[in-house]
Design an enzyme around this catalytic site. Structure first.
Site, PDB file in Angstrom:
ATOM      1  N   LEU A   1       9.796 -53.794 -47.923  1.00  0.00           N
ATOM      2  CA  LEU A   1       8.355 -53.095 -48.311  1.00  0.00           C
ATOM      3  C   LEU A   1       7.676 -53.989 -49.271  1.00  0.00           C
ATOM      4  O   LEU A   1       6.403 -53.637 -49.290  1.00  0.00           O
ATOM      5  CB  LEU A   1       8.775 -51.691 -48.936  1.00  0.00           C
ATOM      6  CG  LEU A   1       9.515 -50.576 -48.033  1.00  0.00           C
ATOM      7  CD1 LEU A   1       9.944 -49.416 -48.697  1.00  0.00           C
ATOM      8  CD2 LEU A   1       8.723 -50.350 -46.670  1.00  0.00           C
ATOM      9  N   GLY A   2       8.324 -54.716 -50.115  1.00  0.00           N
ATOM     10  CA  GLY A   2       7.577 -55.428 -51.123  1.00  0.00           C
ATOM     11  C   GLY A   2       8.248 -56.499 -51.897  1.00  0.00           C
ATOM     12  O   GLY A   2       9.661 -56.161 -51.848  1.00  0.00           O
TER      13      GLY A   2
ATOM     14  N   ASP B   1       3.644 -49.954 -68.978  1.00  0.00           N
ATOM     15  CA  ASP B   1       2.848 -50.713 -67.860  1.00  0.00           C
ATOM     16  C   ASP B   1       2.283 -49.894 -66.763  1.00  0.00           C
ATOM     17  O   ASP B   1       2.572 -49.808 -65.716  1.00  0.00           O
ATOM     18  CB  ASP B   1       4.216 -51.543 -67.233  1.00  0.00           C
ATOM     19  CG  ASP B   1       3.632 -52.555 -66.098  1.00  0.00           C
ATOM     20  OD1 ASP B   1       4.482 -53.149 -65.340  1.00  0.00           O
ATOM     21  OD2 ASP B   1       2.462 -52.864 -66.460  1.00  0.00           O
TER      22      ASP B   1
ATOM     23  N   ASN C   1       1.646 -49.373 -60.171  1.00  0.00           N
ATOM     24  CA  ASN C   1       3.232 -48.793 -60.539  1.00  0.00           C
ATOM     25  C   ASN C   1       3.026 -47.211 -60.326  1.00  0.00           C
ATOM     26  O   ASN C   1       3.783 -46.398 -61.039  1.00  0.00           O
ATOM     27  CB  ASN C   1       3.299 -48.943 -61.974  1.00  0.00           C
ATOM     28  CG  ASN C   1       3.609 -50.657 -62.212  1.00  0.00           C
ATOM     29  OD1 ASN C   1       4.019 -50.975 -61.245  1.00  0.00           O
ATOM     30  ND2 ASN C   1       3.537 -51.035 -63.442  1.00  0.00           N
TER      31      ASN C   1
END
Length: 870
Positions: free
Chosen positions: A497-498, A628, A633
């Protein structure tokens, strides 16, 4: 015979695979209609987890639609799918597996796409001479075939349909004209791009003539072509002249182009030059450009002064020398520098404006040596030949002694030459030495022998068991993760997926104890990261998520350990819920830039903000600072609900209300608050700053914050009072909410609960409640009793008092903090500032009611004037 045998063995080797590695299933030829789905499959046997790559026409396919299925421990099947087949998907497909540098390939398969014709030769712009005949070509093909082509020129049909490929003969045109062609088969008609027939003319003058890298003797000249006249430029001519007043014409320079640049060398320093350029195509020459002047810089003098002489009297010593020519001086003369030495010791140098020097006290200069050099602003040139100052009688005696020394040196040189000649003759005699003959026969070589060192082999130690104990992590962390440890046998990994800096995320299928299962996402640490600290950091993120139970915060499913051969430590895998729509940033980008863009209403965007704010409120109540927070995210599930994720930089606060980072690490600079950039201090208020930036990302549908500002420039940009500008379609009230998150004083920022309240009000305005509940939102902005966020002081004011204020002022601020807001940061009431981003309206009167987009016409006009002046 030997060659044929080796060929046969090689073919048998390829057919049987390498050491039992082979494809058990090959892709099949398929014919598919355009727009339908196509699926190809391969199966490979012999490796525990092969990387099977799909190839198309010799190029590797990088696709997220590849899926893996485990047939058994060493047998894997993979599929490649194309959801909507287009003509460009037609071609030759096969699978490849690399094993120790050797490529194992499956049998190929052909994908044939049926649909309306597609063009293989499409009309393109052409340039011709006026009135001259020319041809136009157009070609299209199926399947299905046959394909016929119809031409259109200047809006008129030319003839009837003819077989493809087709060539149209045009007798000539006298002006620009548009053309295109249509292609048809049994599936339908396709229309080509529109081309233009241009008439070739002479080019325009070159543009943008600039001088680069100018030195005292060299310059590089660059320019760009103007309008080329629809014909390729072949040459350019550069004319140059030198001089400020009466110019001296230099020879023309003809050079082929491109590139449009030329370096001139051997120029004179400290000189004026002028250049102009013209360019030629096949029709003729362009006019010359305007003259462009440039000036070569100064340089140090090229030569030393000549004819240095002296005249010695009882009272003074007079030195004189010839002045330098302009070409030798290479600049503006500042002075002549005279250096002298006496008794081998250098004395202080002297400077003179003229080409002579008068020195009093002649006696003190006896037996002194003098040299002279010319100096410009850049530096001094070479020194002249030294002269020795003596009385006239001493000079004559020295000349005689010089003649004697010349004779002695000549005799010594002759004796040395004779000695060297005799030595060479003696060495030519072949005589034995302790090393053998001095002249060995040609072709003999010395033999050198040696004994190879003993080799040895090391055996790898037995791999540790895949338990939390084998990771070397802290006892507290092991205790937190023990009850969420999941056996690797229950996981079946799928497509990727990444990827990120520390690992990758893969789709997977998790089998439960009752043989049912669920689709999950697995975060896998990179296999080349073997340190315990990196593994512990990955598992700490999992430990944070273990205790999270909120619909807007991603929740941990479990942790698994993946064992690999010849690796000291197992690789941890964090198992998370599968998020159908991926991360929020990519989703926002796809809404604007995807193959099929879609519209996201303001209501949906505000709902995204509300989801994130509720998740962050939950984390702040658990004393977690995220550090973050950004759209990348945050994840979107199948219900379009946003979940805060990726806690790799998170910290739990056990005492106090802040966390100070002790070491430098990679941090998202454009999302970090001012105090975090300055002092590495992170608080819940710094997460509020990041939430404001995330709101801006959402309203801009995924744009990068602070476009045009480098990461290294962010701190200086913010400290001057600059902030992210209001997105074009962002309501004023929403922008005021996000702008309140960027106060330079952290305690003046709103809490997440206050942000939730404000966003719910804005969401309710766009989604009105039933009429009986309408009074909940009437006059909410003008209500003086309205609750404000922590640290905000609405205060009271009379009806005559202007309804403008500084948005970053809040109750409890110190005087020095107010001064910081008002002066160094360029805040409110700055004469040249953009008033929209420093102060804003908190109310309106009846004559300037807000329009539908949230701004009054008077305010909007004023703001547009401000933007022009910035």
């Amino acid at each position: 015979m030997g060659t044929c045998l080796w060929t046969l063995l090689f073919l048998l080797h390829c057919n049987e695979g390498i050491h039992g590695l082979r494809f058990t299933k090959n892709p099949s030829n398929i014919t598919v209609t355009q727009g339908n789905m196509a699926r190809l499959g391969c199966a490979f046997e012999g490796l525990s987890e092969p990387e099977i790559a799909w190839m198309k026409d010799g190029e590797k396919i990088y696709s997220s639609d590849q899926m893996y299925i485990t047939l058994d421990a060493h047998h894997w099947e993979t599929f490649h799918s194309v959801k909507s087949v287009q003509q460009q998907d037609a071609g030759k497909y096969w699978c490849e597996v690399e094993y120790h540098g050797t490529i194992i390939s499956s049998e190929p398969a052909w994908v044939t796409v049926e649909g309306v014709p597609h063009f293989v030769v499409e009309p393109s712009d052409v340039a011709v001479f006026a009135g001259e005949p020319f041809n136009l070509t157009c070609a299209a093909r199926g399947p299905p075939d046959p394909v016929e082509v119809l031409w259109w020129l200047g809006g008129e049909q030319k003839g009837d349909f003819m077989a493809s490929p087709s060539v149209l003969f045009v007798k000539g045109v006298n002006g620009s004209v548009k053309f295109y062609c249509e292609a048809r088969n049994t599936r339908g008609i396709s229309v080509s791009r529109t081309g233009t027939v241009h008439i070739k003319v002479r080019p325009d003058s070159p543009q943008g003539i600039r001088v680069h890298q100018a030195s005292e003797s060299n310059v590089t000249l660059t320019w760009s072509a103007g309008f080329t006249g629809h014909s390729r430029l072949s040459t350019c001519t550069i004319q140059m002249s030198r001089g400020a007043g009466r110019k001296v014409k230099l020879p023309d320079v003809d050079l082929p182009v491109p590139p449009f640049q030329h370096m001139f060398d051997s120029l004179l320093s400290h000189s004026n030059y002028s250049v102009r350029i013209r360019c030629d195509n096949e029709v003729g020459s362009s006019p010359f450009s305007q003259w462009v002047d440039f000036y070569t810089p100064e340089a140090a003098p090229l030569a030393a002064p000549k004819n240095l002489t002296f005249e010695l009297t009882e009272q003074q010593l007079t030195l004189s020398w010839a002045p330098l020519e302009e070409a030798e001086l290479r600049g503006r003369l500042l002075a002549y520098k005279v250096q002298w030495s006496q008794g081998g010791e250098s004395q202080d140098s002297l400077l003179f404006k003229e080409n002579y020097a008068h020195l009093s006290g002649a006696g003190r200069f006896f037996n002194s040596t003098f040299q002279v050099s010319a100096c410009t602003a850049v530096g001094c040139g070479p020194w002249s030949q030294p002269i020795l100052v003596m009385p006239a009688s001493a000079t004559q005696a020295q000349t005689q002694r010089g003649h004697i020394w010349v004779g002695l040196l000549f005799g010594l040189l002759v004796a040395t030459m004779v000695g060297l000649l005799l030595t060479v003759l003696l060495r030519k005699r072949g005589k034995e030495t302790q090393f053998g003959s001095a002249f060995t026969a040609p072709g003999t070589e010395a033999q050198v022998t040696f004994t190879a060192a003993r080799s040895f082999n090391r055996q790898y130690p037995e791999l540790p068991e895949c338990t939390l104990d084998s990771l070397g992590i802290s006892c507290d962390l092991k205790a937190k993760l023990q009850d969420v440890l999941i056996s690797e046998r229950l996981l079946t990994l799928g497509r990727m997926l990444g990827k990120g800096e520390f690992g990758s995320v893969r789709e997977a299928f998790l089998k439960t104890e009752n043989n049912s299962g669920q689709k999950v996402a697995v975060k896998v640490l990179k296999t080349d990261i073997n340190s315990t600290s990196d593994i512990e950091q990955c598992l700490k993120e999992a430990a944070y998520m273990k205790d999270f139970h909120h619909p807007n915060v991603i929740q941990l499913i479990g942790v698994s350990l993946h064992r690999r051969a010849q690796q000291r430590l197992p690789v941890p895998m964090v198992i998370l819920p599968f998020m159908k729509h991926g991360d929020l940033h990519t989703f926002l980008l796809m809404s604007r830039l995807g193959d099929e863009p879609f519209t996201l209403s303001v209501q949906i965007l505000i709902q995204f903000m509300l989801d994130i704010a509720r998740g962050m409120e939950y984390l702040s109540n658990k004393n977690i600072i995220h550090r973050d927070l950004a759209a990348r995210n945050c994840m979107l599930n199948e219900n379009m609900t946003v979940c805060v994720a990726d806690f790799g930089l998170s910290k739990k606060i056990y005492s106090g209300d802040y966390y100070r980072q002790g070491s430098v690490s990679k941090l998202p600079v454009k999302w970090i608050a001012l105090e975090s950039l300055a002092d590495n201090v992170y608080t819940t208020q710094s997460d509020v700053w990041a939430f404001g930036v995330t709101m801006w990302e959402i309203m801009t549908r995924g744009q990068t914050p602070y476009p045009g500002v480098e990461n290294s420039e962010i701190y200086e940009y913010l400290i001057k009072g600059e902030r992210l500008k209001q997105p074009p379609d962002c309501p004023v009230d929403i922008y005021e909410v996000m702008h309140s998150c960027w106060s330079p004083v952290s305690k003046c920022r709103p809490s997440f609960q206050y942000l939730i309240d404000q966003l719910e009000v804005q969401w309710a305005k766009l989604n009105p409640a039933p009429e009986k509940d309408a009074m909940l939102y009437v006059n909410l902005e003008d209500d003086e009793e309205q609750a404000s966020g922590p640290g905000f002081d609405t205060g009271t004011r009379s009806s005559d008092e202007p309804s403008w204020g500084v948005p970053w002022l809040c109750a409890g601020m110190e005087d020095d903090e107010k001064n910081w807001l008002m002066v160094p940061s360029g805040a409110a009431l700055a004469i040249d500032g953009d008033y929209r981003y420093i102060i804003g309206p908190h109310g309106t009167d009846d004559e300037t009611r807000h329009s539908d987009d949230g701004q009054s016409e008077d305010i909007r006009d004023e703001e547009e004037d401000v933007i022009i002046n910035v």
